[in-house]
Design a protein around this motif. Structure first.
Motif, PDB file in Angstrom:
ATOM      1  N   ALA A  36       0.831  -1.203   0.000  1.00 51.15           N
ATOM      2  CA  ALA A  36       0.000   0.000   0.000  1.00 51.15           C
ATOM      3  C   ALA A  36       0.868   1.256   0.000  1.00 51.15           C
ATOM      4  O   ALA A  36       0.568   2.233  -0.689  1.00 51.15           O
ATOM      5  CB  ALA A  36      -0.939  -0.010   1.205  1.00 51.15           C
ATOM      6  N   THR A  37       1.958   1.227   0.748  1.00 54.43           N
ATOM      7  CA  THR A  37       2.886   2.359   0.779  1.00 54.43           C
ATOM      8  C   THR A  37       3.469   2.623  -0.604  1.00 54.43           C
ATOM      9  O   THR A  37       3.711   3.762  -0.979  1.00 54.43           O
ATOM     10  CB  THR A  37       4.026   2.088   1.785  1.00 54.43           C
ATOM     11  N   ALA A  38       3.669   1.563  -1.371  1.00 56.03           N
ATOM     12  CA  ALA A  38       4.225   1.685  -2.722  1.00 56.03           C
ATOM     13  C   ALA A  38       3.149   1.903  -3.784  1.00 56.03           C
ATOM     14  O   ALA A  38       3.457   1.954  -4.978  1.00 56.03           O
ATOM     15  CB  ALA A  38       5.030   0.429  -3.056  1.00 56.03           C
ATOM     16  N   GLY A  39       1.883   1.999  -3.371  1.00 59.23           N
ATOM     17  CA  GLY A  39       0.793   2.185  -4.327  1.00 59.23           C
ATOM     18  C   GLY A  39       0.438   0.918  -5.074  1.00 59.23           C
ATOM     19  O   GLY A  39      -0.105   0.967  -6.173  1.00 59.23           O
ATOM     20  N   LEU A  40       0.732  -0.243  -4.474  1.00 57.58           N
ATOM     21  CA  LEU A  40       0.462  -1.523  -5.103  1.00 57.58           C
ATOM     22  C   LEU A  40      -0.553  -2.312  -4.284  1.00 57.58           C
ATOM     23  O   LEU A  40      -0.849  -1.973  -3.146  1.00 57.58           O
ATOM     24  CB  LEU A  40       1.760  -2.330  -5.236  1.00 57.58           C
ATOM     25  N   GLU A  41      -1.070  -3.380  -4.880  1.00 58.36           N
ATOM     26  CA  GLU A  41      -2.048  -4.250  -4.229  1.00 58.36           C
ATOM     27  C   GLU A  41      -1.593  -5.695  -4.364  1.00 58.36           C
ATOM     28  O   GLU A  41      -0.973  -6.062  -5.362  1.00 58.36           O
ATOM     29  CB  GLU A  41      -3.408  -4.137  -4.920  1.00 58.36           C
ATOM     30  N   LEU A  42      -1.933  -6.497  -3.379  1.00 59.41           N
ATOM     31  CA  LEU A  42      -1.687  -7.931  -3.468  1.00 59.41           C
ATOM     32  C   LEU A  42      -2.864  -8.545  -4.207  1.00 59.41           C
ATOM     33  O   LEU A  42      -3.985  -8.553  -3.719  1.00 59.41           O
ATOM     34  CB  LEU A  42      -1.548  -8.549  -2.074  1.00 59.41           C
ATOM     35  N   ASP A  43      -2.626  -9.018  -5.415  1.00 58.67           N
ATOM     36  CA  ASP A  43      -3.675  -9.632  -6.218  1.00 58.67           C
ATOM     37  C   ASP A  43      -3.963 -11.039  -5.715  1.00 58.67           C
ATOM     38  O   ASP A  43      -5.110 -11.424  -5.545  1.00 58.67           O
ATOM     39  CB  ASP A  43      -3.275  -9.665  -7.691  1.00 58.67           C
ATOM     40  N   ARG A  44      -2.889 -11.807  -5.516  1.00 61.30           N
ATOM     41  CA  ARG A  44      -3.031 -13.145  -4.948  1.00 61.30           C
ATOM     42  C   ARG A  44      -1.669 -13.613  -4.458  1.00 61.30           C
ATOM     43  O   ARG A  44      -0.636 -13.036  -4.799  1.00 61.30           O
ATOM     44  CB  ARG A  44      -3.633 -14.126  -5.932  1.00 61.30           C
ATOM     45  N   MET A  45      -1.707 -14.674  -3.666  1.00 55.20           N
ATOM     46  CA  MET A  45      -0.495 -15.224  -3.100  1.00 55.20           C
ATOM     47  C   MET A  45      -0.600 -16.735  -3.149  1.00 55.20           C
ATOM     48  O   MET A  45      -1.684 -17.294  -2.974  1.00 55.20           O
ATOM     49  CB  MET A  45      -0.357 -14.747  -1.650  1.00 55.20           C
TER      50      MET A  45
ATOM     51  N   ASP B 203      -2.092   0.669 -10.181  1.00 52.16           N
ATOM     52  CA  ASP B 203      -2.264   1.536 -11.342  1.00 52.16           C
ATOM     53  C   ASP B 203      -0.973   1.756 -12.107  1.00 52.16           C
ATOM     54  O   ASP B 203      -0.977   1.858 -13.323  1.00 52.16           O
ATOM     55  CB  ASP B 203      -2.867   2.874 -10.934  1.00 52.16           C
ATOM     56  N   GLY B 204       0.133   1.826 -11.423  1.00 52.82           N
ATOM     57  CA  GLY B 204       1.401   2.058 -12.095  1.00 52.82           C
ATOM     58  C   GLY B 204       1.525   3.480 -12.582  1.00 52.82           C
ATOM     59  O   GLY B 204       0.599   4.278 -12.470  1.00 52.82           O
ATOM     60  N   PRO B 205       2.675   3.815 -13.136  1.00 50.81           N
ATOM     61  CA  PRO B 205       2.940   5.201 -13.522  1.00 50.81           C
ATOM     62  C   PRO B 205       2.035   5.727 -14.635  1.00 50.81           C
ATOM     63  O   PRO B 205       1.822   6.915 -14.728  1.00 50.81           O
ATOM     64  CB  PRO B 205       4.416   5.177 -13.979  1.00 50.81           C
ATOM     65  N   GLN B 206       1.496   4.850 -15.471  1.00 53.53           N
ATOM     66  CA  GLN B 206       0.636   5.308 -16.559  1.00 53.53           C
ATOM     67  C   GLN B 206      -0.778   4.750 -16.455  1.00 53.53           C
ATOM     68  O   GLN B 206      -1.523   4.731 -17.431  1.00 53.53           O
ATOM     69  CB  GLN B 206       1.276   4.953 -17.899  1.00 53.53           C
ATOM     70  N   GLY B 207      -1.140   4.253 -15.264  1.00 55.92           N
ATOM     71  CA  GLY B 207      -2.488   3.755 -15.048  1.00 55.92           C
ATOM     72  C   GLY B 207      -2.769   2.401 -15.655  1.00 55.92           C
ATOM     73  O   GLY B 207      -3.914   1.984 -15.729  1.00 55.92           O
ATOM     74  N   GLN B 208      -1.731   1.693 -16.098  1.00 57.45           N
ATOM     75  CA  GLN B 208      -1.952   0.406 -16.754  1.00 57.45           C
ATOM     76  C   GLN B 208      -1.154  -0.710 -16.101  1.00 57.45           C
ATOM     77  O   GLN B 208      -0.621  -1.582 -16.772  1.00 57.45           O
ATOM     78  CB  GLN B 208      -1.643   0.505 -18.235  1.00 57.45           C
TER      79      GLN B 208
ATOM     80  N   LEU C 286      -9.999 -10.879 -16.109  1.00 61.57           N
ATOM     81  CA  LEU C 286     -10.374  -9.547 -15.635  1.00 61.57           C
ATOM     82  C   LEU C 286     -11.670  -9.714 -14.859  1.00 61.57           C
ATOM     83  O   LEU C 286     -12.672 -10.162 -15.418  1.00 61.57           O
ATOM     84  CB  LEU C 286     -10.558  -8.598 -16.816  1.00 61.57           C
ATOM     85  N   THR C 287     -11.650  -9.380 -13.585  1.00 62.09           N
ATOM     86  CA  THR C 287     -12.816  -9.630 -12.735  1.00 62.09           C
ATOM     87  C   THR C 287     -13.384  -8.386 -12.076  1.00 62.09           C
ATOM     88  O   THR C 287     -14.487  -8.432 -11.541  1.00 62.09           O
ATOM     89  CB  THR C 287     -12.465 -10.647 -11.627  1.00 62.09           C
ATOM     90  N   GLU C 288     -12.639  -7.299 -12.091  1.00 69.71           N
ATOM     91  CA  GLU C 288     -13.086  -6.073 -11.430  1.00 69.71           C
ATOM     92  C   GLU C 288     -12.932  -4.893 -12.373  1.00 69.71           C
ATOM     93  O   GLU C 288     -12.135  -4.942 -13.317  1.00 69.71           O
ATOM     94  CB  GLU C 288     -12.251  -5.824 -10.168  1.00 69.71           C
ATOM     95  N   ALA C 289     -13.657  -3.816 -12.090  1.00 72.37           N
ATOM     96  CA  ALA C 289     -13.598  -2.619 -12.934  1.00 72.37           C
ATOM     97  C   ALA C 289     -12.167  -2.123 -13.087  1.00 72.37           C
ATOM     98  O   ALA C 289     -11.753  -1.735 -14.182  1.00 72.37           O
ATOM     99  CB  ALA C 289     -14.481  -1.523 -12.345  1.00 72.37           C
ATOM    100  N   LYS C 290     -11.380  -2.166 -12.016  1.00 71.24           N
ATOM    101  CA  LYS C 290     -10.003  -1.671 -12.095  1.00 71.24           C
ATOM    102  C   LYS C 290      -9.166  -2.500 -13.070  1.00 71.24           C
ATOM    103  O   LYS C 290      -8.280  -1.972 -13.730  1.00 71.24           O
ATOM    104  CB  LYS C 290      -9.351  -1.649 -10.713  1.00 71.24           C
ATOM    105  N   HIS C 291      -9.455  -3.793 -13.192  1.00 67.52           N
ATOM    106  CA  HIS C 291      -8.725  -4.625 -14.148  1.00 67.52           C
ATOM    107  C   HIS C 291      -8.994  -4.169 -15.582  1.00 67.52           C
ATOM    108  O   HIS C 291      -8.083  -4.112 -16.407  1.00 67.52           O
ATOM    109  CB  HIS C 291      -9.103  -6.097 -14.004  1.00 67.52           C
ATOM    110  N   PHE C 292     -10.251  -3.857 -15.869  1.00 70.23           N
ATOM    111  CA  PHE C 292     -10.600  -3.372 -17.207  1.00 70.23           C
ATOM    112  C   PHE C 292      -9.962  -2.012 -17.455  1.00 70.23           C
ATOM    113  O   PHE C 292      -9.401  -1.758 -18.516  1.00 70.23           O
ATOM    114  CB  PHE C 292     -12.121  -3.296 -17.376  1.00 70.23           C
ATOM    115  N   ARG C 293     -10.044  -1.123 -16.460  1.00 71.28           N
ATOM    116  CA  ARG C 293      -9.468   0.221 -16.593  1.00 71.28           C
ATOM    117  C   ARG C 293      -7.968   0.146 -16.849  1.00 71.28           C
ATOM    118  O   ARG C 293      -7.436   0.853 -17.698  1.00 71.28           O
ATOM    119  CB  ARG C 293      -9.761   1.035 -15.335  1.00 71.28           C
ATOM    120  N   ARG C 294      -7.282  -0.730 -16.132  1.00 73.35           N
ATOM    121  CA  ARG C 294      -5.829  -0.866 -16.285  1.00 73.35           C
ATOM    122  C   ARG C 294      -5.433  -1.504 -17.613  1.00 73.35           C
ATOM    123  O   ARG C 294      -4.269  -1.481 -17.979  1.00 73.35           O
ATOM    124  CB  ARG C 294      -5.257  -1.682 -15.124  1.00 73.35           C
TER     125      ARG C 294
END
Length: 163
Positions: free
Chosen positions: A15-24, A42-47, A89-97
């Motif tokens: 979270a501090t790095a702006g990342l998410e754990l998708d799975r482990m 999201d990464g530097p360009q939202g993708q 792709l299962t969530e809106a953010k996946h489609f957006r990215r």
């Protein structure tokens, strides 16, 4: 190794790095375990996260695991990567990215392929053979990015130009 304890350790770092754990995944490999963390964001360009972001996260996760009792004295191998293009792709953010990428969707009345134009919390907009089509996320039962081998990728400054 406790998956919940590992996730609780890693998620604040990400979270501090702006990342998410998708799975482990924790996989036994002989006397050791392989800890696989798949990241998204999201990464530097939202993708999606960049390779540099994944590398920085890997270093931070490694230090945290070494300093934590979550893994105990058990030997392990750490693997960290992005969620991968082949993941559904299962969530809106996946489609957006994945805006700009070609996808194949399965809906109740069949399947369709198109390029993602955008997405919000309710629907994804696709360019299907030149026609814009809005598909409700609730109607999508399966969605994957279709791999393309293209010479002219939009926004790719390294692509060869026609002369």
């Amino acid at each position: 190794m406790n998956e919940h304890a590992l996730a609780s350790l890693v998620e604040p770092i990400l979270a501090t790095a702006g990342l998410e754990l998708d799975r482990m995944e924790i996989v036994r490999a002989g006397k050791r375990s392989v800890l696989r963390f798949y990241l998204d964001g999201d990464g530097p360009q939202g993708q999606g996260p960049s390779l540099d972001e994944i590398a920085e996260a890997t270093r931070a996760i490694s230090v945290a695991l070494d300093d934590s009792p979550a893994v105990g004295n058990a030997p392990y191998t750490l693997e960290v990567s992005s969620r991968g293009v082949s993941r559904p792709l299962t969530e809106a953010k996946h489609f957006r990215r994945n805006t700009g990428r070609l996808v194949t969707l399965t809906v109740a009345d069949g399947s369709l392929s198109g390029r993602i134009l955008g997405a919000d919390d309710e629907a994804v907009a696709l360019d299907v053979d030149g026609t814009v089509r809005s598909v409700a996320l609730a109607d999508i039962t399966h969605a994957v990015v279709t791999a393309e081998l293209r010479k002219d990728v939009p926004g790719d400054d390294d692509a060869d130009e026609e002369e």
